[in-house]
Design an enzyme around this catalytic site. Sequence first.
Site, PDB file in Angstrom:
ATOM      1  N   ASP A  29       0.234  -0.453  -7.439  1.00  0.00           N
ATOM      2  CA  ASP A  29       1.530   0.558  -7.489  1.00  0.00           C
ATOM      3  C   ASP A  29       1.538   1.523  -8.626  1.00  0.00           C
ATOM      4  OD1 ASP A  29       4.533   0.403  -5.965  1.00  0.00           O
ATOM      5  OD2 ASP A  29       4.452   1.675  -7.799  1.00  0.00           O
ATOM      6  N   VAL A  95       8.102   5.338   1.003  1.00  0.00           N
ATOM      7  CA  VAL A  95       7.155   6.062   1.683  1.00  0.00           C
ATOM      8  C   VAL A  95       6.594   5.392   3.007  1.00  0.00           C
ATOM      9  CG1 VAL A  95       4.332   5.965   1.509  1.00  0.00           C
ATOM     10  CG2 VAL A  95       5.778   6.140  -0.787  1.00  0.00           C
ATOM     11  N   HIS A  99       3.908  -0.927   4.138  1.00  0.00           N
ATOM     12  CA  HIS A  99       3.174  -1.574   3.053  1.00  0.00           C
ATOM     13  C   HIS A  99       3.751  -2.744   2.574  1.00  0.00           C
ATOM     14  CE1 HIS A  99       5.837   1.478   1.451  1.00  0.00           C
ATOM     15  NE2 HIS A  99       6.151   0.792   0.606  1.00  0.00           N
TER      16      HIS A  99
HETATM   17  P1  5GP Z   1       8.792   1.362  -0.721  1.00  0.00           P
HETATM   18  O1  5GP Z   1       9.940   1.843  -1.848  1.00  0.00           O
HETATM   19  O2  5GP Z   1       8.473   2.651  -0.033  1.00  0.00           O
HETATM   20  O3  5GP Z   1       8.627   0.245  -0.374  1.00  0.00           O
HETATM   21  O4  5GP Z   1       7.581   1.432  -1.822  1.00  0.00           O
HETATM   22  C1  5GP Z   1       6.753   2.558  -2.106  1.00  0.00           C
HETATM   23  C2  5GP Z   1       5.943   2.194  -3.429  1.00  0.00           C
HETATM   24  O5  5GP Z   1       4.909   3.112  -3.626  1.00  0.00           O
HETATM   25  C3  5GP Z   1       6.538   2.530  -4.736  1.00  0.00           C
HETATM   26  O6  5GP Z   1       6.681   1.167  -5.504  1.00  0.00           O
HETATM   27  C4  5GP Z   1       5.926   3.451  -5.524  1.00  0.00           C
HETATM   28  O7  5GP Z   1       5.888   3.336  -6.814  1.00  0.00           O
HETATM   29  C5  5GP Z   1       4.501   3.495  -4.965  1.00  0.00           C
HETATM   30  N1  5GP Z   1       3.904   4.722  -4.850  1.00  0.00           N
HETATM   31  C6  5GP Z   1       4.433   6.010  -4.222  1.00  0.00           C
HETATM   32  N2  5GP Z   1       3.351   7.116  -4.219  1.00  0.00           N
HETATM   33  C7  5GP Z   1       2.408   6.231  -4.913  1.00  0.00           C
HETATM   34  C8  5GP Z   1       1.035   6.714  -5.220  1.00  0.00           C
HETATM   35  O8  5GP Z   1       0.894   8.097  -5.055  1.00  0.00           O
HETATM   36  N3  5GP Z   1       0.185   6.211  -5.636  1.00  0.00           N
HETATM   37  C9  5GP Z   1       0.548   4.741  -5.880  1.00  0.00           C
HETATM   38  N4  5GP Z   1      -0.459   3.919  -6.280  1.00  0.00           N
HETATM   39  N5  5GP Z   1       1.544   4.289  -5.676  1.00  0.00           N
HETATM   40  C10 5GP Z   1       2.717   5.168  -5.047  1.00  0.00           C
END
Ligand code: 5GP
Length: 114
Positions: A29, A95, A99
């Site tokens: 992340d 996102v 995931h």
């Molecule tokens: P969500 O809140 O959708 O469950 O988690 C999305 C995760 O994706 C977040 O923890 C955020 O830090 C991570 N994230 C968002 N954009 C990117 C990226 O471009 N690269 C990486 N490695 N992680 C990302």
Amino acid sequence: MSTIFSKIIRGEADADIVYQDDRVTCFRDINPAAPVHILIVPNKEIATVNDLSDEDQVLVGYMFLTAKRLAREEGIHESGYRLIINCNRDGGQVVDHLHLHLMGGRPMGPMVVR
Ligand code: 5GP
């Protein structure tokens, strides 16, 4: 629904990929919430848990088995870890590409903010 995750999966955007095969791509992340914070992402573009179908049963199981294996490789399988899938706004999903978060390396605290 392509997101930044699809670009990472296709190698069009940078990420610290720890494992990739024909079904999943796993990378660290970018804004880690724990010493170990890896995202297990299906290569197939599935937006949310709501968008899973019967044909995805094996894939979802494979995501969890991959998380288990990575936890061992990261040395957190004995100390413990947390697996999280957020869905939509109230779930905290940012996102829109399914995931599984693998987080550990410290006590993860209460499960949710009350
Ligand atoms: P969500 O809140 O959708 O469950 O988690 C999305 C995760 O994706 C977040 O923890 C955020 O830090 C991570 N994230 C968002 N954009 C990117 C990226 O471009 N690269 C990486 N490695 N992680 C990302």
